[in-house]
Scaffold this motif. Sequence first.
Motif, PDB file in Angstrom:
ATOM      1  N   UNK A 139      21.622  61.539  31.456  1.00  0.00           N
ATOM      2  CA  UNK A 139      21.629  61.982  30.062  1.00  0.00           C
ATOM      3  C   UNK A 139      21.079  60.924  29.108  1.00  0.00           C
ATOM      4  N   UNK A 140      20.623  59.811  29.655  1.00  0.00           N
ATOM      5  CA  UNK A 140      20.049  58.772  28.823  1.00  0.00           C
ATOM      6  C   UNK A 140      21.065  57.914  28.101  1.00  0.00           C
ATOM      7  N   UNK A 141      22.324  57.989  28.508  1.00  0.00           N
ATOM      8  CA  UNK A 141      23.369  57.224  27.842  1.00  0.00           C
ATOM      9  C   UNK A 141      23.622  55.879  28.507  1.00  0.00           C
ATOM     10  N   UNK A 142      23.098  55.677  29.719  1.00  0.00           N
ATOM     11  CA  UNK A 142      23.261  54.399  30.414  1.00  0.00           C
ATOM     12  C   UNK A 142      21.918  54.014  31.012  1.00  0.00           C
ATOM     13  N   UNK A 143      21.077  53.425  30.177  1.00  0.00           N
ATOM     14  CA  UNK A 143      19.778  52.948  30.661  1.00  0.00           C
ATOM     15  C   UNK A 143      19.897  51.564  31.293  1.00  0.00           C
ATOM     16  N   UNK A 144      20.908  50.824  30.889  1.00  0.00           N
ATOM     17  CA  UNK A 144      21.163  49.523  31.511  1.00  0.00           C
ATOM     18  C   UNK A 144      22.591  49.520  32.033  1.00  0.00           C
ATOM     19  N   UNK A 145      22.771  49.041  33.258  1.00  0.00           N
ATOM     20  CA  UNK A 145      24.139  48.912  33.762  1.00  0.00           C
ATOM     21  C   UNK A 145      24.257  47.709  34.679  1.00  0.00           C
ATOM     22  N   UNK A 190      20.746  58.384  44.560  1.00  0.00           N
ATOM     23  CA  UNK A 190      19.323  58.228  44.310  1.00  0.00           C
ATOM     24  C   UNK A 190      18.983  57.133  43.327  1.00  0.00           C
ATOM     25  N   UNK A 191      19.830  56.123  43.204  1.00  0.00           N
ATOM     26  CA  UNK A 191      19.598  55.029  42.258  1.00  0.00           C
ATOM     27  C   UNK A 191      19.207  53.761  43.008  1.00  0.00           C
ATOM     28  N   UNK A 192      18.053  53.220  42.677  1.00  0.00           N
ATOM     29  CA  UNK A 192      17.630  51.937  43.227  1.00  0.00           C
ATOM     30  C   UNK A 192      18.085  50.841  42.272  1.00  0.00           C
ATOM     31  N   UNK A 193      18.949  49.976  42.767  1.00  0.00           N
ATOM     32  CA  UNK A 193      19.536  48.935  41.928  1.00  0.00           C
ATOM     33  C   UNK A 193      19.338  47.585  42.606  1.00  0.00           C
ATOM     34  N   UNK A 194      18.881  46.617  41.856  1.00  0.00           N
ATOM     35  CA  UNK A 194      18.622  45.281  42.374  1.00  0.00           C
ATOM     36  C   UNK A 194      19.906  44.467  42.472  1.00  0.00           C
ATOM     37  N   UNK A 254      17.330  34.342  36.366  1.00  0.00           N
ATOM     38  CA  UNK A 254      16.320  35.140  35.654  1.00  0.00           C
ATOM     39  C   UNK A 254      16.496  36.635  35.883  1.00  0.00           C
ATOM     40  N   UNK A 255      17.127  37.028  36.995  1.00  0.00           N
ATOM     41  CA  UNK A 255      17.302  38.458  37.276  1.00  0.00           C
ATOM     42  C   UNK A 255      18.076  39.152  36.169  1.00  0.00           C
ATOM     43  N   UNK A 256      19.064  38.463  35.595  1.00  0.00           N
ATOM     44  CA  UNK A 256      19.920  39.096  34.580  1.00  0.00           C
ATOM     45  C   UNK A 256      19.122  39.444  33.325  1.00  0.00           C
ATOM     46  N   UNK A 257      18.040  38.729  33.078  1.00  0.00           N
ATOM     47  CA  UNK A 257      17.222  38.984  31.891  1.00  0.00           C
ATOM     48  C   UNK A 257      16.107  39.986  32.165  1.00  0.00           C
ATOM     49  N   UNK A 258      15.610  40.016  33.377  1.00  0.00           N
ATOM     50  CA  UNK A 258      14.384  40.751  33.678  1.00  0.00           C
ATOM     51  C   UNK A 258      14.611  42.178  34.154  1.00  0.00           C
ATOM     52  N   UNK A 259      15.858  42.549  34.483  1.00  0.00           N
ATOM     53  CA  UNK A 259      16.123  43.879  35.038  1.00  0.00           C
ATOM     54  C   UNK A 259      17.268  44.543  34.281  1.00  0.00           C
ATOM     55  N   UNK A 260      17.215  45.858  34.206  1.00  0.00           N
ATOM     56  CA  UNK A 260      18.215  46.609  33.453  1.00  0.00           C
ATOM     57  C   UNK A 260      19.315  47.194  34.328  1.00  0.00           C
ATOM     58  N   UNK A 261      19.086  47.297  35.610  1.00  0.00           N
ATOM     59  CA  UNK A 261      20.068  47.915  36.507  1.00  0.00           C
ATOM     60  C   UNK A 261      20.358  46.946  37.635  1.00  0.00           C
ATOM     61  N   UNK A 262      21.557  46.355  37.599  1.00  0.00           N
ATOM     62  CA  UNK A 262      21.836  45.240  38.477  1.00  0.00           C
ATOM     63  C   UNK A 262      23.208  45.348  39.128  1.00  0.00           C
ATOM     64  N   UNK A 263      23.274  44.847  40.344  1.00  0.00           N
ATOM     65  CA  UNK A 263      24.533  44.604  41.024  1.00  0.00           C
ATOM     66  C   UNK A 263      24.615  43.101  41.236  1.00  0.00           C
ATOM     67  N   UNK A 264      25.773  42.521  40.962  1.00  0.00           N
ATOM     68  CA  UNK A 264      25.911  41.091  41.130  1.00  0.00           C
ATOM     69  C   UNK A 264      27.284  40.711  41.635  1.00  0.00           C
ATOM     70  N   UNK A 265      27.343  39.590  42.315  1.00  0.00           N
ATOM     71  CA  UNK A 265      28.621  39.022  42.722  1.00  0.00           C
ATOM     72  C   UNK A 265      29.325  38.473  41.488  1.00  0.00           C
TER      73      UNK A 265
END
Length: 567
Positions: free
Chosen positions: A111-117, A138-142, A148-159
């Motif tokens: 719905x366009x409400x979460x473009x970055x997560x 169906x979501x590809x998440x880095x 630098x990853x935290x600045x360059x990507x909008x959809x992230x999984x992190x420790x």
Amino acid sequence: MPASLPDPLSSFATVAVDHAAMDALARQLEHGPYGSPEQRQVRALAARLSLVRGFDQLLAVAQHRIEPYPHQLQAALRVLREMRGRALLADEVGLGKTIEAGIVLKELAVRGLARSFLILTPPALTRQWQEDLREKFGEEVLIAERPADWEQHDRLIGSLDTAKQARHAEKILPRPWDLVIVDEAHRLTNPRTLAHRLVAALQRRYLLLLTATPVQNDLRELYHLVTLLRPGQLGSYRSFRKQFVTAGDPRRPANAARLRLLLSGCMVRNRRALVSVKLPPRRAWTHSVTLSPEERDLYDRVAALTRGGGHTGLEATTRLLLLQEACSSTDALVSTLQRTHRDPALRRAAEHVRASSKVEALVRIVRDTGEKVLVFTEFRATQKRICTRLAEAGVEAVPFHGGMRPDERSAAVRRFHEAAPVLVSTASGAEGQNLQFCHVLVNFDLPWNPMRLEQRIGRLHRLGQQQEVHVFNLAAAGTIEADVVDLLQNKIRMFELVVGELDLILGLMADERSFEDALARVWLDSETPLAYETGLASLGDAILQARQQFDAIRTSELLLAEAFPEE
């Protein structure tokens, strides 16, 4: 506190939807003359999504390869409709909190409400989250690994362990996030930790906290989680404690009706007893191991060194560690003796003991079952010994531990799933891993915290398990490990329980200390074996009394109803 971001959900769910117009436009685009069939379907889907304003239907479920249980759908709808995307998902272990969070994420995304997560997890779970989002939604998440990853990507999984480091946090905090999800969120219950401070400072519109144990030792833990979600919801801690915590019993809520009302707007807790999920039974056996004369002599020497006043200046934590290692393997014991103790005679004695009666018992269990076996140990040195001995016996055993990279851990689980008959895991494997393709578990050595033991079993005894789960507890006769098994199996009867009941029994103990703290104090304060036996008997009586009290109130689930809103 994090900066306040606009919340489209505040009015989103109330807007009327013209379904006829939506369907007409979608059909026109889907069957129009322009583009390939795939392109026309994409345009039709885009039209439907742009016109769907409310949450009367969940688009993520219809569009992707998941078949959620009713309680998972209801949880996602409550989060979206009633909680405005800010919720504590506190289902019991194995009921699918990750699926609920994935549905919410996908609904907001389409719905366009979460473009970055941003999804923060224990290190061992980053790859699993990545695979689940890809395969189910169906979501590809880095997976973020570099600052630098935290600045360059909008959809992230992190420790979470990585994200809280200063050089990573300084990249994460300045930017706004539409949605933040924190798995195993009981790691955030202490506001003085870096992890809690990081999440509290994040700029986020929506926030999901996932944990099966929002209360482990104290209602203060629940207070801090809710305050992360809704600052001020429960007032100051002093006020919360005065209104809602029973004096002398920090686990027992007071003024339950009022607390239930306050929690109902921000927490979902599904329980196995109340949902339409029926898991196969689980059965547990204690496998008593007789130590060799050399092993017995070594254990007795360590026991004398660590119990009561015989510790010769060693710190309490070191004494307990040596005792637990003596129950596990000489390999684990030697490594600690080399670091912490100057007694060369004891170290030489430990190095002289080469055979392991417990390892040989494990080899027999693995051969006899003929099934995939998940083995848990507390110590890396023991893990190495087990894997080496199984290899000598012609059995492939895959190690799994927190020192492995995410891709290595993912490869280990994949190898176990596809070919290897045994996975030998340290504590890191007890958090979040989905291993329900296996149904045999061996506790090579036991954590003294029963909740950690329950988390181990939850890796197998969870949604998707089709077979009866078998749990083998190895314990060397005449050791404190055997006493732990006796308390768990015969006093608490924990292997008969479902998840969510164990913590209630422990909370009913009159002693305010945790089970493991109470057991440790019995050992550390006992100057003689007789004093230890007396103290252990008293602890057993306290546990038995708590179990009897729990049995008396089990049908009404009184304490759980007081602690959490009914779902």
